[in-house]
Design a protein around this motif. Structure first.
Motif, PDB file in Angstrom:
ATOM      1  N   GLY A   1       2.087   9.777  -6.025  1.00 20.39           N
ATOM      2  CA  GLY A   1       2.434  11.004  -5.943  1.00 20.39           C
ATOM      3  C   GLY A   1       2.354  11.443  -4.525  1.00 20.39           C
ATOM      4  O   GLY A   1       2.804  12.651  -4.267  1.00 20.39           O
ATOM      5  N   THR A   2       2.206  10.667  -3.610  1.00 19.44           N
ATOM      6  CA  THR A   2       2.296  10.915  -2.274  1.00 19.44           C
ATOM      7  C   THR A   2       3.774  11.351  -1.659  1.00 19.44           C
ATOM      8  O   THR A   2       4.613  10.598  -2.104  1.00 19.44           O
ATOM      9  N   GLN A   3       3.821  12.414  -1.073  1.00 24.82           N
ATOM     10  CA  GLN A   3       5.165  12.699  -0.332  1.00 24.82           C
ATOM     11  C   GLN A   3       5.433  12.367   0.951  1.00 24.82           C
ATOM     12  O   GLN A   3       4.833  12.801   1.968  1.00 24.82           O
ATOM     13  N   LEU A   4       6.320  11.469   1.031  1.00 25.41           N
ATOM     14  CA  LEU A   4       6.640  10.569   2.271  1.00 25.41           C
ATOM     15  C   LEU A   4       7.817  11.523   2.970  1.00 25.41           C
ATOM     16  O   LEU A   4       8.616  11.935   2.368  1.00 25.41           O
ATOM     17  N   ARG A   5       7.370  11.887   4.379  1.00 27.21           N
ATOM     18  CA  ARG A   5       8.229  12.883   4.989  1.00 27.21           C
ATOM     19  C   ARG A   5       8.337  12.377   6.562  1.00 27.21           C
ATOM     20  O   ARG A   5       7.406  12.274   7.066  1.00 27.21           O
TER      21      ARG A   5
ATOM     22  N   ALA B   1       0.845  -0.990  -0.025  1.00 22.79           N
ATOM     23  CA  ALA B   1       0.134  -0.039  -0.095  1.00 22.79           C
ATOM     24  C   ALA B   1       0.928   1.270  -0.107  1.00 22.79           C
ATOM     25  O   ALA B   1       0.572   2.216  -0.754  1.00 22.79           O
ATOM     26  N   LEU B   2       2.019   1.185   0.771  1.00 21.35           N
ATOM     27  CA  LEU B   2       2.860   2.420   0.849  1.00 21.35           C
ATOM     28  C   LEU B   2       3.576   2.401  -0.677  1.00 21.35           C
ATOM     29  O   LEU B   2       3.486   3.673  -0.961  1.00 21.35           O
ATOM     30  N   ARG B   3       3.970   1.408  -1.260  1.00 24.14           N
ATOM     31  CA  ARG B   3       4.289   1.640  -2.481  1.00 24.14           C
ATOM     32  C   ARG B   3       3.526   2.342  -3.557  1.00 24.14           C
ATOM     33  O   ARG B   3       3.798   3.359  -4.405  1.00 24.14           O
ATOM     34  N   ARG B   4       2.240   1.786  -3.578  1.00 26.28           N
ATOM     35  CA  ARG B   4       1.227   2.462  -4.434  1.00 26.28           C
ATOM     36  C   ARG B   4       0.989   3.937  -4.117  1.00 26.28           C
ATOM     37  O   ARG B   4       0.781   4.696  -5.176  1.00 26.28           O
TER      38      ARG B   4
END
Length: 363
Positions: free
Chosen positions: A294-298, A286-289
């Motif tokens: 376009g999710t910006q992981l911070r 799910a995190l990969r998808r």
């Protein structure tokens, strides 16, 4: 002679069966309970764990102890689940105890103390560290008793419309955050909002709130938060190991035969193991998808993390000075947490850190 023996034996068997059947019926009564969940059916793990629990309990008792789960809103709203059990509207519920910190901040310990323990440590505290007995002593005054029934694992820090680089960026932020964490964040200028899971997306979409945390990638993807907030922060320091529990009305609980109580506990623990495994198996993909879309992981910056840690422990000291129950459970929890991390830093952390470095090299 053989015929006489057969008839005698058969007669004895019939007598024994006639005597045994009422005894079995008495020891295995048919019981029907309703369980209200704090979670919507769309969350296949948080709601699903109550279905797994009910199914396993029915299997163990040969379908004589049946619990029917209801999703949030079908009987009462999600955040009223505990009240429905306390007042006898339903026999049981599945919820996160920290939803009820407005009644008493001690409720936070049933789910997670911010900057508390990771999932395995939390599980150890409940099962072997005396946590279950201690909390059930506290829960008595609310007419309920509880057994652990699942853990989400360490949660994410939530979805934000803007980047959070400094403590100043938190000021004025309308943030949906559950439990005791809201009181900590208030001290840093955040305006916390407690909103049930099914109502978070529309609030975020309409701009009623600026940010929201829920659980992690598997659930957050289902709820669609990436569509309305681009920045996904970690870790959720307020839920290092978020436990959920099944609560039962004490009067109803005490009417159960001893072996039904044991079956209930066994089913809850097995369902809890399933829940943690499902999240651990589902979150990576799910995190990969989410990132691919376009999710910006911070990560939260060290400045933000240390400021929150400082405020958390200052708040704990203030509440403990006024609330004997909170102090009692806090002291118990922190002592256990500190011993656990003494061990975890030797083996668990060393192994995980090495493996993470090896994974990075191989990519």
């Amino acid at each position: 002679m053989q015929r006489r023996t057969f008839v005698t034996s058969a007669g004895a068997g019939l007598v024994a069966a006639a005597v045994a059947s009422p005894a079995v019926a008495q020891s295995m009564p048919e019981i029907r309970w309703r369980l209200t969940s704090s979670f919507p059916k769309s969350l296949d793990t948080l709601f699903g764990v109550s279905e797994v629990f009910a199914k396993r309990l029915a299997e163990i008792t040969d379908n004589r102890f049946i619990i029917q789960p209801f999703a949030a809103g079908e009987i009462v709203p999600g955040l009223q689940a505990l009240d429905a059990v306390s007042n006898g509207t339903v026999e049981a519920c599945h919820t996160a105890s920290y939803y009820y910190v407005g009644k008493d901040p001690t409720f936070t310990f049933g789910t997670a103390l911010p900057f508390g323990m990771n999932p395995r440590q939390q599980n150890a505290w409940f099962i072997e560290g005396g946590g279950t007995d201690l909390l059930n002593e506290f829960y008595k005054s609310y007419n309920v008793t509880a057994i652990s029934c699942g853990n989400t694992g360490t949660q994410m820090g939530g979805w934000f419309r803007k980047e959070i680089r400094t403590v100043e960026d938190l000021r004025g932020l309308k943030f949906r955050v559950g439990g005791f964490a809201g009181r900590i964040l208030t001290r840093l200028g955040v305006v916390p909002q407690q909103i049930a899971g099914g109502d978070i997306y529309p609030a975020l979409e309409k701009g009623t709130i600026d940010a929201a945390e829920w659980v992690g990638p598997h659930d957050d993807e289902k709820l669609g938060f990436a569509k309305v907030a681009p920045y996904y922060y970690y870790p959720g320091w307020w839920e290092g190991g978020a436990q959920v529990q099944t609560f039962a009305n004490i009067a109803k609980w005490e009417t159960l035969p001893k072996h039904y109580k044991a079956a209930y506990e066994a089913a809850a623990y097995q369902a809890g193991t399933w829940m943690q495994a499902r999240y651990d198996a589902s979150n990576p993909a799910a995190l990969r998808r989410l990132v691919a879309q376009g999710t910006q992981l911070r990560p939260f910056t060290l400045e933000v993390m240390e400021a929150c840690y400082k405020q958390a422990h200052e708040l704990y000291a203030e509440v403990a000075a006024q609330n004997p129950w909170f102090k009692r459970v806090l002291d118990h929890t922190l002592a256990f947490r500190n011993e656990e991390y003494l061990w975890f830093q030797v083996a668990e952390y060393s192994f995980d850190s090495f493996m993470i470095r090896m994974r990075a090299r191989s990519n």
